[in-house]
Design a protein around this motif. Structure first.
Motif, PDB file in Angstrom:
ATOM      1  N   TRP A  85     -63.677 -58.960  -3.211  1.00 28.50           N
ATOM      2  CA  TRP A  85     -63.757 -58.430  -4.438  1.00 28.50           C
ATOM      3  C   TRP A  85     -64.297 -58.901  -5.705  1.00 28.50           C
ATOM      4  N   ILE A  89     -67.389 -57.377  -9.511  1.00 26.14           N
ATOM      5  CA  ILE A  89     -66.734 -57.489 -10.809  1.00 26.14           C
ATOM      6  C   ILE A  89     -67.713 -58.453 -11.574  1.00 26.14           C
ATOM      7  N   GLY A 110     -68.256 -51.568  -7.476  1.00 26.97           N
ATOM      8  CA  GLY A 110     -67.164 -52.521  -7.051  1.00 26.97           C
ATOM      9  C   GLY A 110     -65.839 -52.024  -7.542  1.00 26.97           C
ATOM     10  N   THR A 111     -64.809 -52.750  -7.927  1.00 28.00           N
ATOM     11  CA  THR A 111     -63.636 -52.322  -8.314  1.00 28.00           C
ATOM     12  C   THR A 111     -63.692 -51.385  -9.729  1.00 28.00           C
ATOM     13  N   HIS A 112     -64.136 -51.537 -10.731  1.00 25.48           N
ATOM     14  CA  HIS A 112     -64.335 -50.896 -11.870  1.00 25.48           C
ATOM     15  C   HIS A 112     -64.931 -49.479 -11.360  1.00 25.48           C
ATOM     16  N   PHE A 115     -62.368 -47.320  -9.001  1.00 27.34           N
ATOM     17  CA  PHE A 115     -61.043 -46.866  -9.642  1.00 27.34           C
ATOM     18  C   PHE A 115     -61.419 -45.834 -10.879  1.00 27.34           C
ATOM     19  N   THR A 125     -55.807 -43.494  -4.882  1.00 31.84           N
ATOM     20  CA  THR A 125     -56.462 -44.406  -4.474  1.00 31.84           C
ATOM     21  C   THR A 125     -55.968 -45.016  -3.018  1.00 31.84           C
ATOM     22  N   LEU A 127     -56.570 -48.179  -0.906  1.00 33.61           N
ATOM     23  CA  LEU A 127     -57.139 -49.389  -0.930  1.00 33.61           C
ATOM     24  C   LEU A 127     -57.009 -50.271   0.550  1.00 33.61           C
ATOM     25  N   TRP A 142     -56.487 -59.838  -6.217  1.00 35.28           N
ATOM     26  CA  TRP A 142     -57.051 -58.467  -6.245  1.00 35.28           C
ATOM     27  C   TRP A 142     -56.036 -57.525  -6.898  1.00 35.28           C
ATOM     28  N   ILE A 146     -56.070 -55.488 -10.494  1.00 34.84           N
ATOM     29  CA  ILE A 146     -56.190 -54.251 -10.711  1.00 34.84           C
ATOM     30  C   ILE A 146     -55.017 -53.650 -11.510  1.00 34.84           C
ATOM     31  N   ARG A 158     -59.538 -58.621 -16.304  1.00 36.05           N
ATOM     32  CA  ARG A 158     -59.953 -56.999 -16.322  1.00 36.05           C
ATOM     33  C   ARG A 158     -60.236 -56.625 -17.614  1.00 36.05           C
TER      34      ARG A 158
END
Length: 493
Positions: A85, A89, A110-112, A115, A125, A127, A142, A146, A158
């Motif tokens: 992950w 980011i 990616g993550t941002h 989501f 979501t 995951l 991770w 989040i 984050r």
């Protein structure tokens, strides 16, 4: 040319016999880093000339909004077990996608990005954390990144990357297809790892629904042995099942997406209808484990059609025809039948890949027959599934013989009935009759194709699109003719 309609089939809806609520997540989607699904499909980046919002194509996003997407599974699939992950980011770390063809993976999605997409769509979501090549510490970090709401280093990181408020993880799976691409593990070994990792999957806020990665259709023993683990019921709420519809049932030569013979239409329908038996046997298997809690679920988190590679296209890109639309309708009707035990399914996949909702080619976007089926069926979300009975016609081709018709029904929150009807016969129309109560009226839409491989394209985007259904009131019943190769959805009330 369609043959004349055969004798009328009576379809009985048991209005007082509720199976359960059709959870919106039954209409779940699957988004994997595969082929051109993300890069060039959904995601073009903020600097693209193609209209976008935060890098996501505006046309694709608007189309997905109309489906009322309830949940998205990400980042895989097989890709989940090579995904780290931190590559996705902050300053992104490009990698090679070893799961799918050794292609370049820029990690700009990616993550941002995931989501934020789910949040904009109003989707939950799902995951999948990396068990195959990751560590329990990596996965735990991770989740803290989040969902962290305090002043920890990961929550602060984050925020420094542009997201102040935490996101929510609604569903969580540890590993994917661990018997295969996820690590070639023995079931007892995977179950031990799952129980170990689950102890450290801590989120700040409501705990996600934990899902064990189960078997593909050809290996039910794997799931059975995983569920033998004495603690698996304490650390999970359900187990997954993967099942793909291959016209030939042969992974080395699956069959063509277009230009196929009727024999492959028939074999496609015969294979996809096996989903019913697979769900029934999987539920029986779950119920045979007395240490599992009541309501332990079966999550069909990968399913759909899978054809041979399309020459000149990216990995697993395939055309989507009325055959795919019929397959979608048949499976959704099956899922409605098990509404009390199947709380979520995820069709594979969302854009460009396998049985996609949407096909994208540069600036052009095409909605597929499967997309239209999902849009038509959206009114079943949160409705109460009802038992349906009929003794209908048979469709036969060679040694294959299957029911020509499929139906499901549900009571919506406003009291009206939603009815879905599929004619899987490629060559004959079939007449039906459904009982009518009081002053009820019926309206509906129908999706049909002029040929077995009818499909939409940039040049003809409405070649296969919903149109009003012709429904007649005949005293105390509704009657209609279901064209060959069609999916219909009615509202009665």
């Amino acid at each position: 040319m369609a043959m004349p309609a055969a004798a009328q089939t009576a379809i009985t809806i048991e209005r007082e016999s509720e199976i359960g609520t059709i959870q919106p997540e039954v209409y779940g989607q699957f988004l994997e880093h595969l082929g051109t699904q993300l890069y060039g499909g959904l995601w073009v980046g903020e600097d693209s000339d193609i209209p976008n919002t935060d890098g996501v194509r505006d046309d694709v996003f608007a189309a997905l909004q109309k489906l009322q997407v309830p949940v998205i599974r990400w980042p895989g699939g097989c890709y989940a077990d090579i995904y780290h992950w931190r590559d996705g980011i902050g300053k992104r770390t490009p990698r090679v996608n070893l799961a799918w063809g050794g292609t370049s993976e820029p990690n700009t999605f990616g993550t941002h990005e995931f989501f934020n997409l789910a949040e904009r769509l109003g989707a939950k979501t799902y995951l999948n954390v990396n068990l195959g090549s990751g560590t329990v510490n990596e996965a735990a970090d991770w989740l803290e990144y989040i969902t962290g709401n305090g002043q920890t280093a990961l929550a602060q990181e984050r925020r420094g990357n542009g997201r102040a408020a935490p996101w929510k993880v609604d569903y969580l799976s540890i590993g994917n297809e661990t018997w295969g691409c996820g690590g070639r593990m023995r079931p007892a070994y995977y179950a031990d790892l799952y129980a170990h990792w689950a102890s450290f999957m801590v989120v700040d806020g409501e705990k996600p629904v934990m899902i064990v990665s189960g078997a593909h259709d050809g290996n039910p023993e794997f799931s059975d042995e995983v569920l033998d683990h004495p603690m698996i019921g304490e650390v999970s709420k359900g187990i997954s099942l993967h099942f793909y519809t291959l016209p030939t049932s042969n992974w080395s030569r699956k069959g063509a997406a277009t230009g196929f013979a009727e024999s492959e239409w028939a074999s496609t329908m015969e294979r996809t209808l096996r989903m019913d038996g697979l769900i029934a046997s999987s539920i029986a298997m779950i119920d045979s484990h007395d240490k599992l809690p009541d309501g332990y679920g079966l999550y069909v988190d990968e399913w759909g059609t899978w054809f041979d590679e399309t020459e000149g296209r990216s990995s697993l890109w395939q055309e989507n025809t009325i055959r795919d639309g019929v397959v979608a309708g048949l499976n959704l009707n099956i899922f409605h039948k098990y509404a009390d035990r199947v709380p979520m399914t995820n069709i594979a996949q969302m854009v460009n890949v396998l049985q996609a909702m949407i096909l994208v080619d540069d600036e052009r976007m095409t909605l597929t027959p499967t997309y239209h089926v999902y849009e038509m069926y959206a009114l079943f979300q949160n409705a109460k599934s009802l038992r349906v009975a009929m003794d209908g016609p048979t469709y036969s081709n060679g040694e294959i013989s299957i029911p020509a018709l499929s139906a499901s029904a549900a009571r919506m929150k406003d009291g009206r009935l939603a009815i879905a009807l599929v004619n899987a016969d490629p060559g004959a129309d079939h007449a039906i009759a459904i009982p009518r109560t009081g002053a009820e009226r019926a309206t509906g839409r129908i999706l049909a194709g002029n040929a077995m491989d009818s499909r939409n394209s940039a040049a003809k985007p409405e070649a296969v699109a919903p149109r009003p259904a012709t429904i007649r009131q005949d005293g105390n019943r509704f009657t209609a003719v279901l064209p060959a190769r069609s999916v219909s959805v009615w509202i009665v009330g």
